[in-house]
Each structure stands twice: as C-alpha cells, then as structure tokens.
Design a protein around this motif. Structure first.
Motif, PDB file in Angstrom:
ATOM      1  N   ARG A  82       0.680  -1.055   0.074  1.00 31.31           N
ATOM      2  CA  ARG A  82       0.034   0.006  -0.002  1.00 31.31           C
ATOM      3  C   ARG A  82       0.822   1.245   0.055  1.00 31.31           C
ATOM      4  NH1 ARG A  82      -3.738  -0.788   5.067  1.00 31.31           N
ATOM      5  NH2 ARG A  82      -4.262   1.518   4.339  1.00 31.31           N
ATOM      6  N   GLY A  83       2.273   1.196   0.170  1.00 33.38           N
ATOM      7  CA  GLY A  83       2.924   2.410   0.124  1.00 33.38           C
ATOM      8  C   GLY A  83       3.040   2.954  -1.390  1.00 33.38           C
ATOM      9  N   GLU A  84       2.763   4.356  -1.187  1.00 31.66           N
ATOM     10  CA  GLU A  84       2.950   5.201  -2.299  1.00 31.66           C
ATOM     11  C   GLU A  84       4.140   6.126  -2.097  1.00 31.66           C
ATOM     12  OE1 GLU A  84      -0.757   6.869  -3.450  1.00 31.66           O
ATOM     13  OE2 GLU A  84      -2.130   5.655  -2.380  1.00 31.66           O
ATOM     14  N   GLY A  85       5.071   6.138  -3.081  1.00 31.44           N
ATOM     15  CA  GLY A  85       6.086   7.003  -3.135  1.00 31.44           C
ATOM     16  C   GLY A  85       5.887   8.597  -3.056  1.00 31.44           C
ATOM     17  N   LEU A  86       6.512   9.559  -2.234  1.00 30.91           N
ATOM     18  CA  LEU A  86       6.256  10.772  -2.043  1.00 30.91           C
ATOM     19  C   LEU A  86       7.623  11.316  -2.338  1.00 30.91           C
ATOM     20  CD1 LEU A  86       3.971  12.883  -1.549  1.00 30.91           C
ATOM     21  CD2 LEU A  86       4.618  13.087   0.990  1.00 30.91           C
ATOM     22  N   SER A  87       7.840  12.072  -3.459  1.00 37.64           N
ATOM     23  CA  SER A  87       9.190  12.383  -4.089  1.00 37.64           C
ATOM     24  C   SER A  87       9.151  13.971  -3.682  1.00 37.64           C
ATOM     25  CB  SER A  87       9.295  12.069  -5.631  1.00 37.64           C
ATOM     26  OG  SER A  87       9.320  10.882  -5.539  1.00 37.64           O
ATOM     27  N   ALA A  88      10.509  14.329  -3.396  1.00 37.65           N
ATOM     28  CA  ALA A  88      10.406  15.783  -3.068  1.00 37.65           C
ATOM     29  C   ALA A  88      10.098  16.664  -4.418  1.00 37.65           C
ATOM     30  CB  ALA A  88      12.191  16.114  -3.009  1.00 37.65           C
ATOM     31  N   ASP A  89       9.661  17.733  -3.929  1.00 39.43           N
ATOM     32  CA  ASP A  89       9.161  18.784  -4.927  1.00 39.43           C
ATOM     33  C   ASP A  89       7.599  18.107  -5.490  1.00 39.43           C
ATOM     34  OD1 ASP A  89      11.022  20.675  -4.561  1.00 39.43           O
ATOM     35  OD2 ASP A  89      12.336  19.372  -6.098  1.00 39.43           O
ATOM     36  N   SER A  90       7.059  17.032  -4.883  1.00 37.84           N
ATOM     37  CA  SER A  90       5.550  16.877  -5.052  1.00 37.84           C
ATOM     38  C   SER A  90       4.722  16.977  -3.993  1.00 37.84           C
ATOM     39  CB  SER A  90       5.641  15.306  -5.416  1.00 37.84           C
ATOM     40  OG  SER A  90       5.962  14.575  -4.338  1.00 37.84           O
ATOM     41  N   SER A  91       3.439  16.771  -4.297  1.00 40.36           N
ATOM     42  CA  SER A  91       2.480  17.154  -3.346  1.00 40.36           C
ATOM     43  C   SER A  91       1.303  16.478  -3.660  1.00 40.36           C
ATOM     44  CB  SER A  91       2.103  18.788  -3.289  1.00 40.36           C
ATOM     45  OG  SER A  91       1.378  19.190  -4.431  1.00 40.36           O
ATOM     46  N   VAL A  92       0.542  16.285  -2.516  1.00 33.82           N
ATOM     47  CA  VAL A  92      -0.901  15.335  -2.705  1.00 33.82           C
ATOM     48  C   VAL A  92      -1.880  16.124  -1.673  1.00 33.82           C
ATOM     49  CG1 VAL A  92      -0.087  13.699  -0.735  1.00 33.82           C
ATOM     50  CG2 VAL A  92      -1.692  13.075  -2.619  1.00 33.82           C
ATOM     51  N   SER A  93      -3.207  16.172  -2.311  1.00 35.28           N
ATOM     52  CA  SER A  93      -4.310  16.698  -1.405  1.00 35.28           C
ATOM     53  C   SER A  93      -4.943  15.332  -0.732  1.00 35.28           C
ATOM     54  CB  SER A  93      -5.123  17.332  -2.427  1.00 35.28           C
ATOM     55  OG  SER A  93      -4.378  18.570  -2.760  1.00 35.28           O
ATOM     56  N   LEU A  94      -5.172  15.673   0.579  1.00 36.48           N
ATOM     57  CA  LEU A  94      -5.848  14.530   1.386  1.00 36.48           C
ATOM     58  C   LEU A  94      -7.155  15.357   1.917  1.00 36.48           C
ATOM     59  CD1 LEU A  94      -2.971  13.242   3.554  1.00 36.48           C
ATOM     60  CD2 LEU A  94      -3.928  12.206   1.557  1.00 36.48           C
ATOM     61  N   GLY A  95      -8.094  15.545   1.033  1.00 36.45           N
ATOM     62  CA  GLY A  95      -9.406  16.190   1.477  1.00 36.45           C
ATOM     63  C   GLY A  95      -8.846  17.708   1.340  1.00 36.45           C
ATOM     64  N   GLY A  96      -9.199  18.532   2.446  1.00 37.58           N
ATOM     65  CA  GLY A  96      -8.843  19.678   2.380  1.00 37.58           C
ATOM     66  C   GLY A  96      -7.303  20.036   2.800  1.00 37.58           C
ATOM     67  N   LEU A  97      -6.520  18.930   3.222  1.00 33.50           N
ATOM     68  CA  LEU A  97      -5.216  18.916   3.544  1.00 33.50           C
ATOM     69  C   LEU A  97      -4.177  19.056   2.448  1.00 33.50           C
ATOM     70  CD1 LEU A  97      -3.137  19.213   6.258  1.00 33.50           C
ATOM     71  CD2 LEU A  97      -3.585  16.796   6.264  1.00 33.50           C
ATOM     72  N   LYS A  98      -3.388  19.668   2.244  1.00 34.09           N
ATOM     73  CA  LYS A  98      -2.401  19.551   1.209  1.00 34.09           C
ATOM     74  C   LYS A  98      -1.061  19.287   1.821  1.00 34.09           C
ATOM     75  CE  LYS A  98       0.372  22.111  -2.384  1.00 34.09           C
ATOM     76  NZ  LYS A  98       0.517  23.395  -3.187  1.00 34.09           N
ATOM     77  N   VAL A  99      -0.380  18.257   1.528  1.00 33.63           N
ATOM     78  CA  VAL A  99       0.917  17.838   1.774  1.00 33.63           C
ATOM     79  C   VAL A  99       2.031  17.905   0.682  1.00 33.63           C
ATOM     80  CG1 VAL A  99       2.186  16.006   2.780  1.00 33.63           C
ATOM     81  CG2 VAL A  99      -0.150  16.005   3.270  1.00 33.63           C
ATOM     82  N   SER A 100       2.930  18.891   1.046  1.00 32.07           N
ATOM     83  CA  SER A 100       4.124  19.053   0.157  1.00 32.07           C
ATOM     84  C   SER A 100       5.301  18.323   0.663  1.00 32.07           C
ATOM     85  CB  SER A 100       4.190  20.441  -0.295  1.00 32.07           C
ATOM     86  OG  SER A 100       3.047  20.999  -0.669  1.00 32.07           O
TER      87      SER A 100
END
Length: 213
Positions: A82-100
């Motif tokens: 279930r792991g998804e890579g989160l690379s530098a200079d990328s971002s993801v939205s979790l509902g109203g929360l943005k993770v960069s």
C-alpha cells in the motif's frame, strides 16, 4: 489544527477533515494501536521514523489510510503493497489538507555512510497554521511556516546547525522532536539554547496531550 507529540519524531496531526500520523518510528510506542487514520506519512526509511516491526500492524489496522512515504521506505519496510512514493517537490491533497514534500536528501551522518532519501513535509489547510516536519534534514527552509517541528538531536546534527535552521525557517512557533536519544538534562539544554538563539517560541508538548496549533 490539533497536534499530539507521540514520542521522538511521531506526530498525530488532526484538522477539521483529516487525521494524519507522521513518522511512526521505533523510539516510541505511543502510536501503537491508533485507528481511524486518513493517512500515514513517513519522511525516510530509518527505523526511528519507520518502525519495521510495528508499522505493518498500523497499516493493517487502518485499511482506509493513504500510506505516503519517501520512496526508499517502500523497499525497507513491509507496507502490504500500500505504500505510495512521495518524492521531493511533489504534493498530494488529502481532502482539504495539502501535503508537500521538500528536500530529498537525509543529512550527512558520516562520509562513509551511504546517503539515503528524506522528504520534509509541509502540511497546510485553509484556516489552519502551516506545519513543517523536516524529518532528518536541515537543508531546506520553506517560506510561510507557522509551526516548526525542530529536530533536537541526532548523530547527523549539531546545535549550531539547528539554530541556523530555525533562524532560516523563521516560524513564530515551534517544538522539539527527534529527542529520543536525549536525557532530561540534554533536552532542557537544547530547548533553552535554541529558543534563546532563534526567533521561534519553543513550547514543550512532551506530555502526549493534544494541543491546538
């Protein structure tokens, strides 16, 4: 934004819409048994940030949670696919929360120890303070940070570098993390000196009680 320090670098971050755990590592057990998580975030593969023994059970206990990790973690820890890579200079939205994700490299421990990846995590949501958890790197100082998680001590850090990092980020509020190798005397010394030498007001939230940011 409500935050609970769960020991060493582990933080439970709760916004109006999301419940997120950062860096469930082996130097703390206060995160064991957490459920109802929307996301599990991991800055890098070292066991004090990604506990290889207990993290798999956490993933299993939170079947709806996104598992977003620095890419090297996927090979180092069993994340049940279930792991998804989160690379530098990328971002993801979790509902109203943005993770960069920022940075990309772990701090140098010694020239003879191979380098690994590390992503600092910036969490922001409308109407909430912006939180920065740098993992194990003082290399990047994002702008606009309201609340800074400050690594207190590690084999890769010196106080002079920590103070300069805190000055560069220039957040109004902060608290110490990455303190699992410190005794009480050492913690108080770092808390006092970094607070005195930097622009950030540093609080003590080690009681593992939620605090409002």
């Amino acid at each position: 934004m409500k935050i609970t320090q769960l020991g060493h670098s582990a933080l439970l971050v709760e916004t109006s819409e999301q419940r997120v755990l950062i860096d469930p590592g082996a130097f703390s057990d206060a995160w064991h048994g957490l459920t109802d998580l929307d996301a599990i975030l991991v800055t890098h593969q070292h066991p004090d940030h990604a506990d290889p023994e207990n993290l798999p059970a956490l993933v299993k206990a939170n079947p709806a949670a996104k598992v977003l990790v620095e890419p090297g973690v996927i090979e180092a820890v069993d994340l049940a696919g279930r792991g998804e890579g989160l690379s530098a200079d990328s971002s993801v939205s979790l509902g109203g929360l943005k993770v960069s994700a920022v940075g990309g490299r772990h701090a140098v421990i010694h020239r003879d120890i191979p380098m690994i990846g590390n992503v600092g995590l910036v969490l922001e949501a409308e109407g909430e303070p912006t939180l920065f958890h740098p993992g194990d790197s003082l290399e990047v100082a994002p702008a606009g940070i309201d609340l800074l998680a400050i690594p207190a001590f590690g084999p890769w850090a010196a106080m002079k570098e920590t103070v300069d990092f805190v000055r560069d980020v220039d957040a109004p509020q902060g608290f110490l993390i990455h303190d699992g190798l410190l005794n009480e005397r050492g913690w108080k010394l770092l808390h006092t000196q970094v607070g005195n030498l930097g622009p950030t007001e540093i609080a003590d939230h080690r009681d593992q009680q939620p605090f409002q940011a």
